[in-house]
Design a protein around this motif. Structure first.
Motif, PDB file in Angstrom:
ATOM      1  N   UNK A   1      64.551  58.778  -2.422  1.00 19.19           N
ATOM      2  CA  UNK A   1      65.511  59.713  -1.848  1.00 19.19           C
ATOM      3  C   UNK A   1      65.188  60.036  -0.391  1.00 19.19           C
ATOM      4  N   UNK A   2      66.152  60.575   0.304  1.00 18.18           N
ATOM      5  CA  UNK A   2      65.903  60.897   1.696  1.00 18.18           C
ATOM      6  C   UNK A   2      66.654  62.165   2.081  1.00 18.18           C
ATOM      7  N   UNK A   3      66.347  62.640   3.274  1.00 16.40           N
ATOM      8  CA  UNK A   3      66.934  63.895   3.738  1.00 16.40           C
ATOM      9  C   UNK A   3      68.288  63.639   4.404  1.00 16.40           C
ATOM     10  N   UNK A   4      68.988  64.729   4.677  1.00 15.52           N
ATOM     11  CA  UNK A   4      70.169  64.672   5.533  1.00 15.52           C
ATOM     12  C   UNK A   4      69.751  64.096   6.893  1.00 15.52           C
ATOM     13  N   UNK A   5      70.670  63.418   7.553  1.00 17.01           N
ATOM     14  CA  UNK A   5      70.456  62.815   8.885  1.00 17.01           C
ATOM     15  C   UNK A   5      69.521  61.616   8.829  1.00 17.01           C
ATOM     16  N   UNK A   6      69.232  61.095   7.640  1.00 15.00           N
ATOM     17  CA  UNK A   6      68.418  59.881   7.502  1.00 15.00           C
ATOM     18  C   UNK A   6      69.372  58.683   7.463  1.00 15.00           C
TER      19      UNK A   6
END
Ligand SMILES: [Zn+2]
Ligand SMILES: [Zn+2]
Length: 401
Positions: free
Chosen positions: A366-371
């Motif tokens: 998973x990754x963060x917003x803006x990734x």
């Protein structure tokens, strides 16, 4: 989880609209195609629209079974813009515009509000009026402020306005909402220290701006630790220091830039005032001169207590009390803040899950917003739309005042 059947039935077709928008991302105030897609869908469903607030903004106007006679009106807002990021994902709906990407999930916000709009238009199962606000330029352009300046609340009078952001890392099926500040004010500063260049072996012949800059950076943190109440939140980050081009030259000037974040205007006023004093007096003490610029971008996003509590009750009715969690305040910023300065309302998070929705073709997650590997979770569409519909229905059923 109690979802609205007619929204669940249409979820797949709305997900395909979401993927189409994801594939065609547009940046601040350039959301022409996205606005066309939104306007086209609303019109297809018989919802009158207004276009052009904030250049590319679209407002859908849906009257309930009373034709809007009750005078009660609520605004539901989705942001529609993308980010200047090159997408890493290789799935079929990946961005077709190099250097642009829906990495903040605004494609999903647009889709959830469209899904709610379709239900409103078909059933009209409420009294009063729902204004569907599709807002451009959240990512730095202040689209919310521009829509307000263009007359959003005069042309479409409403008693409250609500916003929602998808939030990765929270368990899917959860919401988060809290009263008070939930996102920070975002501000930028630029300071130029002007000294006098000299040979680096003879610094006494000039005025070196570099040690002045070093003192200033240290002293700014004293504002955070000594001038601010310890329980108030505030951040000063000097993120750029530009000076000099040679090891044997004392430079003429030094430039500092960075960001300030706070949850209140009072703390922001104090920090700006003290930073200016520290900058000017540190320069003066070292015989340098000072240019000080401070720009306020977005104010803090502050949920009004009654509306935050109202939203929480609606969420609990859908996903159960245990799945409505505290909205951990973040020092990120959000231009919905401008709408909450003008109207009561609440800005909440809807959990995007831990990344399980990411199928083949996604980058690492998973990754963060803006990734560059981010993708909105389409499973949220019926849940987010159910929240919008029930929020509006319940709000509009309450007596005026
Ligand atoms: Zn964003
Ligand atoms: Zn966003």
């Amino acid at each position: 989880m109690k979802l609205i059947d007619s929204i669940v039935t249409e979820a797949a077709s709305i997900a395909s609209v979401r993927r189409d928008i994801h594939a065609h991302p547009e940046l601040c105030f350039e959301e022409v195609r996205t606005a066309d897609v939104v306007a086209g869908k609303l019109t297809e469903w018989g919802i009158p629209i207004h276009r052009g607030l904030g250049k590319t903004g679209v407002v859908g106007i849906v009257h309930g079974r009373d034709g809007g006679a009750s005078g009660r009106a609520i605004g539901l807002r989705a942001d529609i813009d993308a980010l200047p990021i090159t997408e890493f994902n290789t799935f079929a709906h990946a961005s077709t515009h190099p250097g642009k990407m829906h990495a903040c999930g605004h494609d999903g916000h647009t889709a959830m509000l469209l899904a709610a709009a379709q239900h409103f238009a078909k059933h009209r199962d409420f009294d009063g009026t729902v204004y569907l606000i599709f807002q451009p330029a959240e990512e730095g352009g202040g689209g919310a402020r521009v829509m307000i300046e263009d007359g959003l609340f005069e042309q479409f009078p409403m008693q409250a306005v609500f916003g929602m952001h998808n939030w990765p890392g929270m368990k899917a099926g959860q919401f988060a909402v809290s009263p008070g500040p939930v996102m920070a004010s975002s501000n930028e500063f630029k300071i130029v220290i002007r000294g006098k260049g000299s040979h680096a072996a003879m610094p006494h012949m000039g005025t070196d701006p570099v040690p002045v800059a070093c003192l200033m950076v240290q002293a700014f943190q004293n504002i955070i630790s000594r001038n601010k109440k310890p329980v108030d939140a505030g951040v000063i980050s000097v993120t750029m220091i530009h000076t000099g081009e040679a090891t044997n030259v004392v430079p003429d000037s030094c430039e500092l830039q960075g960001t300030v974040r706070t949850f209140s205007i009072e703390v922001l006023d104090m920090i700006e005032r003290r930073m200016r004093q520290v900058a000017e007096h540190t320069c003066a003490a070292h015989e340098a001169t000072c240019e000080f610029e401070f720009v306020r971008n977005y104010p803090p996003t502050v949920n009004s207590p009654a509306e935050a509590d109202f939203a929480r009750q609606v969420m609990a009715g859908i996903v159960g009390e245990a799945n409505v969690v505290r909205q951990e305040p973040t020092m990120g910023a959000e231009d919905f803040a401008f709408m909450l300065q003008a109207k009561p309302g609440a800005y909440c998070f809807i959990a995007n899950g831990d990344g399980d929705h990411r199928a083949m073709g996604h980058g690492g997650g998973p990754c963060t917003l803006h990734n560059p590997s981010y993708d909105f979770n389409d499973d949220l569409i019926p849940l987010g739309a159910t929240y919008w519909v029930q929020l509006a229905q319940t709000w509009l059923s309450r007596p005026a005042g």
